[in-house]
Enzyme design. Structure first.
Site, PDB file in Angstrom:
ATOM      1  N   GLU A 668       0.828  -1.205   0.000  1.00 48.59           N
ATOM      2  CA  GLU A 668       0.000   0.000   0.000  1.00 48.59           C
ATOM      3  C   GLU A 668       0.864   1.257   0.000  1.00 48.59           C
ATOM      4  O   GLU A 668       0.600   2.209  -0.726  1.00 48.59           O
ATOM      5  CB  GLU A 668      -0.961  -0.012   1.190  1.00 48.59           C
ATOM      6  CG  GLU A 668      -2.099  -0.993   0.978  1.00 48.59           C
ATOM      7  CD  GLU A 668      -3.087  -1.037   2.137  1.00 48.59           C
ATOM      8  OE1 GLU A 668      -4.082  -1.743   2.007  1.00 48.59           O
ATOM      9  OE2 GLU A 668      -2.836  -0.363   3.168  1.00 48.59           O
ATOM     10  N   HIS A 701     -10.160   1.227  -0.103  1.00 44.95           N
ATOM     11  CA  HIS A 701     -10.694   0.342   0.928  1.00 44.95           C
ATOM     12  C   HIS A 701     -12.183   0.101   0.776  1.00 44.95           C
ATOM     13  O   HIS A 701     -12.782  -0.588   1.589  1.00 44.95           O
ATOM     14  CB  HIS A 701     -10.399   0.915   2.314  1.00 44.95           C
ATOM     15  CG  HIS A 701      -8.973   0.765   2.704  1.00 44.95           C
ATOM     16  ND1 HIS A 701      -8.001   1.652   2.323  1.00 44.95           N
ATOM     17  CD2 HIS A 701      -8.327  -0.197   3.422  1.00 44.95           C
ATOM     18  CE1 HIS A 701      -6.839   1.279   2.796  1.00 44.95           C
ATOM     19  NE2 HIS A 701      -6.996   0.138   3.467  1.00 44.95           N
TER      20      HIS A 701
END
Lengths: 822, 394
Positions: A668, A701
């Site tokens: 990420e 997300h």
């Protein structure tokens, strides 16, 4: 045109007719040999202010077979009426003409008195005459020398080694365009073929008007036009050029120049009317006679010259240097092969010179038809060439673009590197430029080869022209390509040097009066070295500079010339996006590779690993305290567990642990910080970048929603609520790590923080509120946040982490606000 | 199987089963176990690397100041073709080539187009997406001119890179239809069931999917008209379990790939039902031995086990088909017939040769529809069942 010139014309014409008649013309063989013409001027004894000129015409080698000399003498005497000339005949075996068995050098002389000025123009006129002869008799050579009061200048006219186009009938046409138009300074123009590509038109029968027909003309006369554009279509230009001038060359039977009465004005009324040859309106051209003929030029002087007036007007005065000249050759000949006697040819010349106008007017429509057809063919050919060129260019750019697309899309760095190395390009942009250039050069080269007829084609062409001898009249119009005769350039250069020695050896005295014999200055040496070496009689002052220029240009071979022009094309197209360009740019900057930009670097790595983690731990002071309070074991036990290798091994084999603690943080941060920020920061500035990039992170997300919806883990409203909550805190967290990344220039810090936060999860505030030891906990929470805010700036001071690679980008983007770089 | 309608009694397939046994035996004799799925597809990275190599070659030759050129195998000459009974028409290893030069005005356009399509293929392979030939043509229809140009270049590239079209990530819309006892799963997971009904299913463009069939034979029908006719007559169900395929004339790549795949996976006998004319024979030969222009891929496309079921020229005589249902051979037919007779594969098919000689002698040809003179459903009720039951194929 005075006595000398007229006499020389007549004699030469007579000689060539005889000569022609004696060799086997029917096979279409070209005349081959050398003639010496020398004029010697001395102050006349009889006349003041005049020169007594002795003109000698001699053959250098064997020329004539079995010429009956006495008859020749008589005939030629009769053709030179009104000239106060003495004609004498000398020959090595002069007194026994009958014994000549074909191999005889000969010589004849005549004398005449002339004014010096007249002599000068005569010399020029004679030169042009000779030039015109060699254009169609390329194997004949003339040595022309003038000696006035002991000052000697000589010039050679010959084009033996130049490419020619065989027209049949024993004549050939020299196709090097330098004879027809002056060559512009190459380098400024695009390369083009140095030859003309004549198109031979239909022969048409000329009608001879009633009043002229009385003359004894055997057979009919035909006129064959040939047309060419000069210079030839530029190989690299896309559009057609304008025709800026028209030059017409008239040739009589046997390829002898038709000399019309005067030079000063358009000779006959037929040519005065510009529309009599071609209907120029069809080509949107406005043609006017061009009276400005320069005798002192090296070019073959056209008999008639027109220039195009542009409809806009003001260009009319000067010929457009980029424009093209349309060359029109009109060959008048007998209809049948060769049934005529020498005297009849002679007669035809007299007839043509006097009555050409009437004849052309009579057969106006057919002549115009044929010429127009030929010109159409030439223009069509030109058009085709331009079209082919256009096609080539279009295809090339498609090819180059495709290669570029593969190259830039390739993920194999070795391939990219290899390609760049092969063309010695530093980056893809330069590579594209180079690729385009090389491609064009190579293909152009091939095009030029086609155009300049290689030796391989020569044999073919020769065969072709040999066969073509008989059927040229029937062939409507075919494009006859030229046959070259070897390395013309070399030989001509040799000739040049030879002539220089010649000149040096010669005694060059000071000229008695500059007006009388111009070229007798020492500078003339330079002038005589000009391309064709024919500038001997140029006004010396002007001759010098152009002479040198053209000498320089001659030393370049044709291929070099093309190359030189080709190298000057502008480069290719830019196709890279700005970001990419920026990245490429920094790529070249020493010390800032892509990896350093992405935060992989060694400089200051320890503080970068520790300090941000410490900062985050301070922020999580409350939760940490909570954790330790809730932990069933004491500190020592905890440490033991942490240090035990077995617990680590258990962690490493736990996929969930790996995902949360290692892989997710690493990937990420790599994507959302290391890859995104170096691109966002130069475009948006630092602040906005810090706050934009976590938005992506937050959005990333959202997929949890799908998962939860699919498995119906809770109500839809709750799902969306939790998603929004998650989005907001991941966004805040993302902004924090982005801030860390930009301030430290390291990826390791954000990764560790991320891992740590993943471990801690969102602080369990609710639990803390209900915790038995609420007070210290809440104090810890508050203390943590307060300390965090206090330490945020000092702990992430860029100075702690070495020079920031991002600054280089910001500088390039012109972002001066960044205080972090100062 | 529940969905399978009642076919004929088991004894009907006796001859067929024996035929299948013999085919399998021949395969085993011919060497190792048949290369089922032997057509290994080149991986994407291999394709990418070979395209990159081509680009590299071009750049190298440019750097050497030579005009770059593509060397492409000449696919339009019988001299480059060798015949092998077990494979069909194959490209010889050292075949003549032709050069697409970049410096001649004639071929420079083709050179550029090849590069263009290469770059498109490169992108497709890289992004793991697929495009149809038509799609490629429409990306720059002005530049390409027409579809044939694109098709030709794609075949050339496929031949040059020695990679199948599928691996180049180029598809074509299938022309062929399929019906019968076949179920397969498409790439995206859709389950397709081609049970016989009034409509047939288009041949899938990706033939890699898993298939389930219990078919006893595969019948290739030359023409769509005949195919539809057989569907209407419920032929499929009557002779169930079986599979019918049509390529609607000259078959496209997908249809041929499917036939090949069916043979490779299930080893069911394959029969062709074509017109008794030279054109029909030609089409049958394409299924069986491959075509000249695609010979470089023969090992992935041909099914040498195919048999000629009908309509045999000898049948015309046997069934006493009246003269007026027959059509005289035209000059072009004659020429085509002669050229087929000269082809290398005829020598190992003496029966085919005989049939063709019968046709050449009678100078007559016939459409399948000629059989309708006997009865409108003669083909599906009598002709085909009898042929299949008693092994009337050659």
């Amino acid at each position: 045109m005075e006595g000398t010139a007229v006499a020389v014309f007549e004699i030469l014409r007579f000689l060539i007719i005889h000569w022609k008649c004696n060799i086997d013309v029917s096979k279409g063989a070209l005349l081959e040999g050398q003639l010496e013409i020398s004029i010697e001027g001395l102050h006349s004894k009889h006349q003041a202010n005049a020169l007594h000129c002795v003109t000698t015409i001699a053959s250098a080698g064997s020329l004539f077979g079995g010429m009956v000399l006495k008859k020749f003498l008589k005939e030629i005497q009769s053709t030179l009426p009104g000239i106060s000339a003495k004609l004498t005949w000398t020959s090595e075996e002069g007194s026994y003409p009958q014994d000549m068995t074909g191999v005889t050098p000969f010589q004849m002389t005549f004398e005449v008195d002339e004014k010096p000025r007249t002599l000068m123009t005569d010399c020029l006129v004679i030169k042009h005459f000779l030039r015109k002869i060699i254009m169609v008799h390329p194997k004949v050579r003339f040595n022309f020398s003038v000696k006035v009061n002991g000052i000697f200048s000589t010039e050679i006219f010959g084009v033996e080694n130049e490419p020619t186009l065989n027209l049949g009938n024993g004549i050939a046409l020299v196709v090097d365009s330098q004879h027809y138009v002056s060559r512009p300074n190459f380098g400024t123009i695009e390369s083009h073929c140095s030859r003309i590509h004549p198109v031979l038109g239909h022969p048409v029968i000329l009608f001879i008007p009633e009043d002229v027909a009385g003359m004894d003309l055997l057979g009919e006369l035909i006129l064959t036009p040939a047309a060419a554009l000069c210079p030839s279509p530029k190989v690299s230009s896309n559009q057609l050029n304008r025709i800026s001038s028209v030059s017409i060359f008239l040739y009589g039977p046997l390829g002898l120049p038709l000399i019309l009465s005067t030079w000063e004005q358009p000779v006959t009324t037929f040519f005065k009317d510009t529309s009599s040859l071609i209907d120029w309106k069809k080509y949107h051209l406005c043609i006017v006679p061009n009276l400005d003929l320069k005798l002192d030029r090296d070019l073959v002087l056209p008999d008639v010259s027109y220039r195009a007036e542009s409809s806009e007007g003001d260009q009319s005065q000067n010929m457009d240097p980029q424009g093209q000249t349309l060359l029109l050759f009109l060959f008048v000949d007998f209809h049948s092969a060769f049934p005529v006697q020498q005297m009849e040819i002679w007669g035809v010349y007299t007839l043509l010179t006097t009555h050409l106008n009437a004849i052309l007017v009579e057969s106006h429509s057919v002549v115009q038809g044929s010429i127009q057809f030929t010109v159409d063919q030439v223009l069509e050919q030109h058009h085709q060439a331009a079209k082919a060129q256009q096609k080539l260019q279009a295809s090339l750019s498609v090819a180059v673009n495709s290669i570029m697309s593969i190259l830039t899309g390739s993920t194999r760095s070795s391939f990219r590197k290899m390609c760049l190395q092969t063309l010695q390009a530093a980056d893809t942009q330069e590579f594209e430029t180079k690729l385009h250039k090389v491609f064009r050069e190579i293909t152009q080269h091939q095009f030029l080869h086609h155009c300049s007829c290689e030796v391989k084609q020569l044999t073919l062409e020769k065969k072709d022209s040999a066969q073509g001898t008989e059927d040229v009249p029937d062939n409507s119009s075919r494009e006859l390509l030229a046959g070259t005769n070897g390395q013309a350039e070399n030989k001509r250069l040799k000739r040049g040097s030879l002539r220089m020695e010649e000149m040096r050896a010669l005694h060059s005295a000071r000229a008695p009066s500059p007006s009388e014999a111009a070229p007798h200055r020492p500078e003339a040496t330079a002038a005589t070295l000009t391309p064709s070496g024919r500038a001997a009689l140029k006004a010396h002052g002007r001759a010098l500079a152009p002479g040198r220029v053209s000498l320089g240009s001659r030393l370049e071979g044709p291929s070099r010339r093309h190359q030189a022009a080709l190298h000057q094309r502008p480069g290719g197209v830019q196709s890279l996006t700005p970001v990419r360009a920026a990245l490429e740019g920094t790529h070249r900057h020493p010390g800032t590779s892509l990896l350093t930009l992405m935060g992989f670097r060694l400089e200051g790595i320890f503080p970068a690993a520790l300090l941000p983690l410490l900062l985050t731990m301070i922020l999580f002071l409350g939760p940490l305290m909570q954790l330790s309070m809730d932990c069933p074991c004491d500190l020592a036990d905890g440490l033991k567990v942490v240090l035990a290798p077995r617990s680590w091994a258990r962690c490493l084999t736990d996929m969930r642990w790996l995902r949360n603690q290692v892989i997710a943080p690493l990937t990420e941060e790599l994507v959302f910080r290391a890859c995104m920020l170096p691109m966002l920061a130069p475009c948006m500035g630092l602040g906005p970048a810090v706050f934009t990039c976590p938005l992506f992170f937050g959005v990333a997300h959202f997929h949890h929603i799908i998962e939860q919806l699919r498995f119906r883990q809770s109500s839809v409203g709750n799902i969306f609520l939790s998603a929004a909550f998650q989005f907001s805190y991941t966004a805040v967290f993302g902004a924090y790590t982005a801030f860390l990344f930009i301030r430290t220039g390291h990826l390791i810090g954000p990764v560790l923080c991320h891992s740590f936060c993943n471990y801690m999860g969102f602080p369990a505030v609710c639990a803390a509120l209900e915790h038995p030891q609420r007070r210290p906990l809440l104090a810890g929470y508050a203390l943590g946040v307060g300390l965090f805010l206090l330490l945020l700036q000092p702990l992430t001071d860029p100075k702690l982490y070495g020079s920031l690679p991002l600054c280089v980008l910001l500088e390039r983007a012109g972002d001066s606000e960044a205080p972090l770089c100062s | 199987m529940a969905f399978a309608p009642m076919g004929p009694e088991a004894s009907f397939f006796e001859v067929l089963d024996r035929h299948r046994e013999s085919l399998l035996a021949a395969l085993r004799r011919g060497g190792q176990e048949p290369r089922s799925g032997g057509s290994r597809l080149a991986s994407s990275s291999e394709v990418l690397v070979s395209i990159e190599n081509i680009i590299q070659d071009i750049i190298t030759s440019l750097a050497r100041n030579e005009a770059p050129a593509f060397t492409i195998d000449n696919r339009s000459s019988w001299e480059n073709i060798k015949f092998e009974d077990s494979v069909g028409l194959q490209m010889v290893s050292h075949c003549t080539t032709r050069k697409i030069k970049s410096d001649s005005p004639k071929s420079v356009k083709k050179f550029a187009l090849i590069l263009k399509i290469l770059s498109m293929i490169y992108k497709l392979v890289q992004s793991n997406t697929y495009a149809t030939k038509r799609d490629i043509y429409y990306t720059d229809s002005q530049l390409f001119g027409n579809q044939t140009v694109v098709d030709n270049i794609i075949n050339d590239i496929s031949c040059m890179l020695k990679v199948s079209r599928r691996s180049l990530h180029i598809l074509s819309t299938s022309k062929g239809l399929i019906a019968g006892n076949l179920r397969y799963i498409e790439e995206d997971g859709t389950k397709v069931n081609c049970t016989c009904g009034a409509t047939a299913v288009a041949v899938p463009s990706n033939i890699q999917g898993i298939r389930i069939t219990d078919a006893k034979f595969v019948l290739i029908v030359e023409k769509d008209a005949t195919f539809q006719r057989l569907l209407d007559d419920n032929f499929c169900n009557k002779l169930s379990p079986c599979i019918m395929i049509t390529g609607k004339g000259v078959p496209d790549l997908n249809t041929r790939l499917l036939v090949r795949k069916l043979w490779d996976t299930f080893h069911v006998p394959v029969f062709t039902l074509v017109d008794a004319d030279p054109h029909g024979i030609e089409i049958m030969c394409i299924y069986k031995y491959g075509s000249m222009s695609m010979s470089f891929e023969a090992h992935r496309l041909t099914v040498p086990a195919i048999r000629w079921l009908g309509l045999l020229p000898s049948d015309l005589k046997r069934l006493n088909v009246p003269k007026d249902s027959l059509i005289p051979l035209t000059n072009r037919d004659q020429m085509k017939l002669d050229s087929i007779l000269r082809r290398p594969y005829v020598t190992c098919q003496p029966f085919w040769r005989k049939e063709m000689e019968i046709m050449a002698d009678s100078k007559m040809k016939a459409e399948i529809q000629a059989l309708t003179f006997l009865s409108s459903d003669y083909l599906s009720r009598v002709y085909l069942p009898n042929k299949l039951k008693f092994g009337g194929w050659i």
